[in-house]
Design a protein around this motif. Structure first.
Motif, PDB file in Angstrom:
ATOM      1  N   ASN A   1      41.922  34.879  41.097  1.00 23.90           N
ATOM      2  CA  ASN A   1      41.793  34.441  39.703  1.00 23.90           C
ATOM      3  C   ASN A   1      42.345  35.383  38.622  1.00 23.90           C
ATOM      4  O   ASN A   1      42.230  35.007  37.456  1.00 23.90           O
TER       5      ASN A   1
ATOM      6  N   GLU B   1      37.735  35.219  30.766  1.00 24.58           N
ATOM      7  CA  GLU B   1      38.409  35.367  32.063  1.00 24.58           C
ATOM      8  C   GLU B   1      39.040  36.731  32.292  1.00 24.58           C
ATOM      9  O   GLU B   1      39.352  37.077  33.428  1.00 24.58           O
TER      10      GLU B   1
ATOM     11  N   ASP C   1      36.945  41.119  37.148  1.00 27.96           N
ATOM     12  CA  ASP C   1      38.346  40.893  36.800  1.00 27.96           C
ATOM     13  C   ASP C   1      39.213  42.038  37.326  1.00 27.96           C
ATOM     14  O   ASP C   1      38.708  43.018  37.880  1.00 27.96           O
TER      15      ASP C   1
END
Length: 95
Positions: A32, A60, A78
């Protein structure tokens, strides 16, 4: 002490001829993109130690989730959170 050296020493101290045959440390990437760290704590002094989950969700590009479940410390975050995840594990170990 350097973060990775500390983790290396912790892992080495858990190796007793048996533990490392079933358990260990895994560092991988997510699609991701991000990181996931899984550290087995079964048959270690951490197995019964309380861990307060860490959840940061600022979008995000700024998130992390660390918890203990099913005999593992599991940290995901992340692409800039690998150091933070490992440091969170280290801080918990030192409490």
């Amino acid at each position: 002490m350097d973060t990775l050296k500390w983790l290396e020493n912790w892992y080495s101290s858990m190796c007793d001829g048996e533990w490392e045959n079933y358990y260990g440390v895994k560092i991988d990437t997510l699609d991701n993109p991000g990181w996931i760290v899984e550290i087995d704590i079964v048959d270690t002094p951490l197995e019964e130690k309380q861990f307060d989950s860490i959840v940061i969700d600022n979008g995000e590009n700024d998130w992390v989730n660390c918890k203990v479940e099913n005999g593992k410390f599991v940290g995901a975050g992340d692409k800039g959170k690998l150091f933070y995840i490992i440091e969170s594990f280290i801080s918990w170990c030192k409490l």
